[in-house]
Design a protein around this motif. Sequence first.
Motif, PDB file in Angstrom:
ATOM      1  N   GLY A 197      89.888  76.939 104.339  1.00 13.01           N
ATOM      2  CA  GLY A 197      88.539  77.121 104.872  1.00 13.01           C
ATOM      3  C   GLY A 197      87.473  76.957 103.802  1.00 13.01           C
ATOM      4  N   ILE A 225      82.343  75.654 114.780  1.00 12.64           N
ATOM      5  CA  ILE A 225      83.715  75.722 114.262  1.00 12.64           C
ATOM      6  C   ILE A 225      84.649  76.009 115.427  1.00 12.64           C
ATOM      7  CG2 ILE A 225      85.299  76.907 112.680  1.00 12.64           C
ATOM      8  CD1 ILE A 225      82.919  77.666 110.945  1.00 12.64           C
ATOM      9  N   ALA A 232      89.567  78.692 110.187  1.00 17.02           N
ATOM     10  CA  ALA A 232      88.277  78.899 110.838  1.00 17.02           C
ATOM     11  C   ALA A 232      87.565  80.139 110.302  1.00 17.02           C
ATOM     12  CB  ALA A 232      88.480  79.016 112.348  1.00 17.02           C
ATOM     13  N   ALA A 235      86.368  79.473 106.631  1.00 15.98           N
ATOM     14  CA  ALA A 235      85.300  78.465 106.644  1.00 15.98           C
ATOM     15  C   ALA A 235      84.008  79.107 107.139  1.00 15.98           C
ATOM     16  CB  ALA A 235      85.689  77.285 107.538  1.00 15.98           C
ATOM     17  N   ALA A 236      84.114  79.916 108.193  1.00 17.02           N
ATOM     18  CA  ALA A 236      82.930  80.586 108.743  1.00 17.02           C
ATOM     19  C   ALA A 236      82.297  81.517 107.715  1.00 17.02           C
ATOM     20  CB  ALA A 236      83.314  81.355 110.008  1.00 17.02           C
ATOM     21  N   VAL A 246      76.879  80.128 111.914  1.00 15.84           N
ATOM     22  CA  VAL A 246      78.098  79.758 112.646  1.00 15.84           C
ATOM     23  C   VAL A 246      77.894  80.044 114.124  1.00 15.84           C
ATOM     24  CG1 VAL A 246      80.562  80.216 112.920  1.00 15.84           C
ATOM     25  CG2 VAL A 246      79.551  80.188 110.636  1.00 15.84           C
ATOM     26  N   LEU A 249      83.438  79.850 117.658  1.00 15.08           N
ATOM     27  CA  LEU A 249      84.856  79.918 117.280  1.00 15.08           C
ATOM     28  C   LEU A 249      85.634  79.746 118.579  1.00 15.08           C
ATOM     29  CD1 LEU A 249      84.841  82.950 114.774  1.00 15.08           C
ATOM     30  CD2 LEU A 249      85.221  80.545 114.176  1.00 15.08           C
ATOM     31  N   LEU A 316      83.102  71.550 112.482  1.00 19.52           N
ATOM     32  CA  LEU A 316      84.323  71.707 111.683  1.00 19.52           C
ATOM     33  C   LEU A 316      85.500  72.020 112.613  1.00 19.52           C
ATOM     34  CD1 LEU A 316      82.877  73.975 108.806  1.00 19.52           C
ATOM     35  CD2 LEU A 316      83.015  71.473 108.867  1.00 19.52           C
ATOM     36  N   SER A 318      88.877  73.097 113.455  1.00 15.33           N
ATOM     37  CA  SER A 318      89.804  73.845 112.589  1.00 15.33           C
ATOM     38  C   SER A 318      90.918  74.522 113.376  1.00 15.33           C
ATOM     39  CB  SER A 318      89.026  74.897 111.782  1.00 15.33           C
ATOM     40  OG  SER A 318      88.014  74.291 111.006  1.00 15.33           O
TER      41      SER A 318
END
Length: 455
Positions: A197, A225, A232, A235-236, A246, A249, A316, A318
């Motif tokens: 991430g 994301i 995830a 990365a977030a 963000v 998800l 992104l 993921s």
Amino acid sequence: MVAANEPEFQQAYNELVHALQDSTLFTENPHYKKVIPVVSIPERIIQFRVAWENDQGEIEVNNGFRVQFNSNLGPYKGGLRFHPTVNLSILKFLGFEQIFKNALTGLSMGGGKGGSDFNPKGRSDNEIRRFCVAFMRQLARYIGSDTDVPAGDIGVGGREIGFLFGAYKQMQNNFTGILTGKGLTWGGSLIRPEATGYGLVYYVEKMIEKASHGKETFKGKRVAISGSGNVAQYAALKVIELGGIVVSLSDSKGAIISKNGITPHQISAIGDAKIKHKSLEQIIELSASAFSGSNSVQYLAGVRPWEHVGQVDVALPSATQNEVSGPEAKALIEAGVKFVAEGSNMGSTKDAIDIFEASRNTGVWYAPGKAANCGGVAVSGLEMAQNSQRVQWTSEEVDSKLKNIMYTCFENCYETAIKYSVEKNTESLPSLLKGANIAGFIKVADAMFDQGDVF
């Protein structure tokens, strides 16, 4: 060469070959064509039976696999996946991608992948332990710190790595860095859970910097994301740390959309519950206070986030392979997306990739998983190095090395794309898809020539 019943591997193979053919590489270096039929066949495929005992004392049987694809740059390196969808096509696609991904890290690692169609969801710790012991009983004879070093993947986290490592150590009477993703007190590396991430965001950070000539950062960017696992989550958190917002998800059952931005506290609640295999819908109900008021989110059952996120700057993917379709790619572009980078392996379908690539002249920039998500295996490589030296580096040391690897990977992809481009439009952003495939391929191909595997 590629079986008709291996669609995922066929897709990965086609992506590489088309990227190479749609460049000047073969025109300038025709000898590289010889490499393709050799590199696209695994050096070895191991398939085995895993018979184990469930909590009712009954025997259950699963299929186990290890695809040892290419060892020209170092020991085979790639994860183990425990998931009911696991089959040879998926593992060959993942192993094939892993060859070139590992090459892009600059570290000494070959490519491989493995796993089982065992489903850990709903199983007790004792069942998972017994399965891992049975799985390692078959795999142990084919791996080693200088031969093949597996890691975790979907369904294989710290718990499973621990059970697998313990089984290997007992069978081989050998404490060695045979797996990566280990616990910190027995050979693991700091920053390993965060690595994929974090690395993804570091790569996109360079994309934003390059596209804006140093004028823009993540600050204020709205970032969609998918997924809610390690990649995830971290990365977030890194996006939030860098000032981004963000907005989504997801998991296999649905997606959450947040207009004001998902918070670190919410991500922590998701991380804690995901270990217990809770769905996002259940997590929102269980942690209602964290998802209310100004931090409220919208849960959408049965969908991916891409067509529902509203205005967005960065996407992104993921979660898993082929999670962005052609229509979803169009929806993202209409929503204003400028940067798409895959935290998952082969996260976009061919249709989606074609749409992203065709939009480079309008400022849309796409980065494939083999480049953008190589941070995870990069830190696995750093874990191998620490194990060899019997040392442990600090978080700051590992994070600094990871950031340098991702920045260098981006520059390598960028410069290679320009060097071998057949495009006349110099206003268009260079293709990181081609740059990543060509750069990884050249490094592996040169080693194959040097070692006599191609001549």
